[in-house]
Design a protein around this motif. Sequence first.
Motif, PDB file in Angstrom:
ATOM      1  N   SER A   5      80.750   9.537  28.633  1.00 22.70           N
ATOM      2  CA  SER A   5      81.364   8.199  28.660  1.00 22.70           C
ATOM      3  C   SER A   5      80.580   7.329  27.684  1.00 22.70           C
ATOM      4  O   SER A   5      79.379   7.124  27.865  1.00 22.70           O
ATOM      5  CB  SER A   5      81.336   7.605  30.068  1.00 22.70           C
ATOM      6  N   SER A  34      81.919   0.568  26.855  1.00 22.88           N
ATOM      7  CA  SER A  34      82.772   0.042  27.933  1.00 22.88           C
ATOM      8  C   SER A  34      84.251   0.180  27.581  1.00 22.88           C
ATOM      9  O   SER A  34      85.108   0.195  28.460  1.00 22.88           O
ATOM     10  CB  SER A  34      82.409  -1.420  28.200  1.00 22.88           C
ATOM     11  N   ASP A  35      84.549   0.270  26.272  1.00 18.24           N
ATOM     12  CA  ASP A  35      85.954   0.377  25.863  1.00 18.24           C
ATOM     13  C   ASP A  35      86.432   1.830  25.787  1.00 18.24           C
ATOM     14  O   ASP A  35      87.622   2.086  25.667  1.00 18.24           O
ATOM     15  CB  ASP A  35      86.177  -0.320  24.506  1.00 18.24           C
ATOM     16  N   PRO A  93      86.979   5.794  27.235  1.00 11.79           N
ATOM     17  CA  PRO A  93      87.301   6.347  28.567  1.00 11.79           C
ATOM     18  C   PRO A  93      86.080   7.008  29.220  1.00 11.79           C
ATOM     19  O   PRO A  93      85.139   7.382  28.513  1.00 11.79           O
ATOM     20  CB  PRO A  93      88.383   7.377  28.267  1.00 11.79           C
ATOM     21  N   HIS A  94      86.080   7.089  30.528  1.00  8.71           N
ATOM     22  CA  HIS A  94      84.986   7.725  31.275  1.00  8.71           C
ATOM     23  C   HIS A  94      85.500   8.964  31.984  1.00  8.71           C
ATOM     24  O   HIS A  94      86.667   9.031  32.344  1.00  8.71           O
ATOM     25  CB  HIS A  94      84.420   6.754  32.312  1.00  8.71           C
ATOM     26  N   TRP A  95      84.585   9.902  32.238  1.00  6.83           N
ATOM     27  CA  TRP A  95      84.965  11.138  32.912  1.00  6.83           C
ATOM     28  C   TRP A  95      85.498  10.862  34.325  1.00  6.83           C
ATOM     29  O   TRP A  95      86.387  11.548  34.806  1.00  6.83           O
ATOM     30  CB  TRP A  95      83.789  12.118  32.963  1.00  6.83           C
ATOM     31  N   TYR A  96      84.961   9.814  34.983  1.00  8.47           N
ATOM     32  CA  TYR A  96      85.369   9.580  36.381  1.00  8.47           C
ATOM     33  C   TYR A  96      86.742   8.924  36.514  1.00  8.47           C
ATOM     34  O   TYR A  96      87.231   8.718  37.605  1.00  8.47           O
ATOM     35  CB  TYR A  96      84.300   8.780  37.142  1.00  8.47           C
ATOM     36  N   ASP A  97      87.366   8.609  35.346  1.00  3.06           N
ATOM     37  CA  ASP A  97      88.740   8.097  35.399  1.00  3.06           C
ATOM     38  C   ASP A  97      89.750   9.218  35.611  1.00  3.06           C
ATOM     39  O   ASP A  97      90.916   8.957  35.889  1.00  3.06           O
ATOM     40  CB  ASP A  97      89.082   7.365  34.088  1.00  3.06           C
ATOM     41  N   PHE A  98      89.305  10.466  35.431  1.00  2.00           N
ATOM     42  CA  PHE A  98      90.238  11.600  35.484  1.00  2.00           C
ATOM     43  C   PHE A  98      89.856  12.554  36.619  1.00  2.00           C
ATOM     44  O   PHE A  98      88.726  13.061  36.645  1.00  2.00           O
ATOM     45  CB  PHE A  98      90.220  12.361  34.152  1.00  2.00           C
ATOM     46  N   ARG A 128      86.459  15.069  37.268  1.00  2.00           N
ATOM     47  CA  ARG A 128      85.574  14.920  38.439  1.00  2.00           C
ATOM     48  C   ARG A 128      85.445  16.262  39.151  1.00  2.00           C
ATOM     49  O   ARG A 128      84.361  16.637  39.606  1.00  2.00           O
ATOM     50  CB  ARG A 128      86.144  13.869  39.416  1.00  2.00           C
ATOM     51  N   THR A 150      94.228   8.405  24.307  1.00  2.00           N
ATOM     52  CA  THR A 150      92.838   8.618  24.743  1.00  2.00           C
ATOM     53  C   THR A 150      92.077   9.433  23.710  1.00  2.00           C
ATOM     54  O   THR A 150      90.921   9.130  23.413  1.00  2.00           O
ATOM     55  CB  THR A 150      92.829   9.394  26.082  1.00  2.00           C
ATOM     56  N   THR A 183      99.462  15.021  36.892  1.00  2.79           N
ATOM     57  CA  THR A 183      99.539  14.147  35.712  1.00  2.79           C
ATOM     58  C   THR A 183     100.947  13.557  35.580  1.00  2.79           C
ATOM     59  O   THR A 183     101.111  12.394  35.197  1.00  2.79           O
ATOM     60  CB  THR A 183      99.185  14.941  34.431  1.00  2.79           C
TER      61      THR A 183
END
Lengths: 197, 197
Positions: free
Chosen positions: A64, A67-68, A70-75, A79, A149, B143
């Motif tokens: 990740s 802040s702009d 994407p992060h791994w924990y969004d998917f 996770r 993304t 998804t």
Amino acid sequence: MRSPQPLRNGDTPSPHHRTPDQHPHFHSTVALRKLRRFNLLILLFRFAAFCFSLASSVFMVTNSGGSDSPHWYDFGAFRFVLAANSIVALYSLFEMAASVWEISRGDTLFPESLQVWFDFCHDQVFAYLLISAASAGTELARTLKGKETCTATNAFCVQADIATALGFAGFLFLGFSSLLSGFRLVCFIISGSRLHL
Amino acid sequence: MRSPQPLRNGDTPSPHHRTPDQHPHFHSTVALRKLRRFNLLILLFRFAAFCFSLASSVFMVTNSGGSDSPHWYDFGAFRFVLAANSIVALYSLFEMAASVWEISRGDTLFPESLQVWFDFCHDQVFAYLLISAASAGTELARTLKGKETCTATNAFCVQADIATALGFAGFLFLGFSSLLSGFRLVCFIISGSRLHL
């Protein structure tokens, strides 16, 4: 006066005090050497599984950027990849310790019957868990390709791909361990001892 | 005149001509009965795996409505689910035939060593293949949820979910078969015969 149990011709008296179970002990020394080699092979596979699943977890958890990005924990699938790889890394670490204990002391960490069942069942379940997570992660990574993304932050997708691929490698070695611990379990079921290889 | 090998008290003359290997044959008859029960259990699991994977294939391949609705072949993971389930259905059908052959004739379809290795290796590979496909299918279905594909034609997503779930059920029974055929393989490796259960 003759002894009640005379030595026959060709019989030699025992130089030391021998118990009747010393002959089986000789056999088990040979088996122990085989078992030691077998355990070293399992240890090697567990070490490889540990390295790959730890690397996969690290690659995923650090995936990740700002802040702009994407992060791994969004998917959900990412996770899942992280959770499965972390579990396998911890389990492999524990099993490596148990293997080293067994190789150095010649005895299992848990009672023998518990140990062989514990190893095989966990190997099986975690191997299926790991390939399931890696497949879900791969499918998500494929879906993200070409979406915004990945076009906006390509590094995120590449790092996710690497983490998933490392998960597959970890699965491969865990699968090999599972085959070996399965063999040991059946040996134990048939002969009542893991020594009879 | 006495016979060179006289019958002792309690000995009875053999009513039929007996060969020395008839005693082992008696042992193997007991083992054969066990093996028969074991094979029936495998056959049951294979039948369940066949039913679920066939149902999954049918649900997936019929999952395309009109020309404006989405089709299963538009999505890579759904194609994977169909392919994996079809392969497993065909393989299970073949293995059921081999099991029935073995139960009825008491001998394996292929030579014994080939058969036990063939069964176990294919069970392992196809079990991993099936859970991989089902996991990828589940991730894609997740998804798609909330996207326009599912809001426009909800039936498509529900049917895809069912096909994937049936794939998981097929995997479960294939996994059980894999455990049993693994046990049989180790029996064969240790004792040189699949009969020694």
